[in-house]
Design an enzyme around this catalytic site. Sequence first.
Site, PDB file in Angstrom:
ATOM      1  N   PRO A 179       0.769  -1.246   0.000  1.00 54.37           N
ATOM      2  CA  PRO A 179       0.000   0.000   0.000  1.00 54.37           C
ATOM      3  C   PRO A 179       0.803   1.302   0.000  1.00 54.37           C
ATOM      4  CG  PRO A 179       0.032  -0.922   2.185  1.00 54.37           C
ATOM      5  CD  PRO A 179       0.735  -1.907   1.294  1.00 54.37           C
ATOM      6  N   CYS A 180       1.475   1.566  -1.101  1.00 53.43           N
ATOM      7  CA  CYS A 180       2.197   2.834  -1.190  1.00 53.43           C
ATOM      8  C   CYS A 180       1.241   4.021  -1.247  1.00 53.43           C
ATOM      9  CB  CYS A 180       3.164   2.838  -2.365  1.00 53.43           C
ATOM     10  SG  CYS A 180       2.427   2.519  -3.956  1.00 53.43           S
ATOM     11  N   HIS A 181      -0.043   3.766  -1.515  1.00 54.35           N
ATOM     12  CA  HIS A 181      -1.022   4.855  -1.508  1.00 54.35           C
ATOM     13  C   HIS A 181      -1.215   5.439  -0.112  1.00 54.35           C
ATOM     14  CE1 HIS A 181      -3.469   1.218  -0.694  1.00 54.35           C
ATOM     15  NE2 HIS A 181      -4.224   2.026   0.031  1.00 54.35           N
TER      16      HIS A 181
END
Length: 180
Positions: free
Chosen positions: A146-148
Amino acid sequence: MTPPERRSLQIAWIESPVGLLRAGASDTALQLLEFVAADSNPLPANPGQLRAQPGEIPTHPGANTPLLDQTRRELAEYFAGTRQRFEVPLSFPGTPFQERVWSALCSIGYGERISYLEQSRRVGDEKAIRAVAQANGQNPIAILVPCHRVINSDGKLGGYGGGLLRKQFLLDLERGDRLL
């Protein structure tokens, strides 16, 4: 994460509220989940109306393997608001630094947002903010890694390989603002 394999991947296309995704898996792990045409296919105002354009996807969904089926199922549950943690096995080949950064991303909790500075601290070098941001941008497994969830220190979104509208959509979904 399991060690990366150097074998061919089975590829499948997955429709989602944030656009078409291309998934790639070996026999043992998901190694790729990316937005198809992320730059040229912006998220519409109403993601439920998203449809692939002619010629944008193959006429078949691609491979059906247990791992790809699990990925489809877990993503559907995530977008429905019933899954907060993914269980599909992951493997992402990269440099040792990239792998550390991507592993640290997996420790960011559902709905949590951290800054690039905080992520740099979590990988052991708070001066590596730019390198961490660059590694985030090369993340081969969108959404599940989850780089978001990483934003600028001032609270602004920063960058995202799938575009800022998708990043905002995912963050809103995790806060309960966009249940489908």
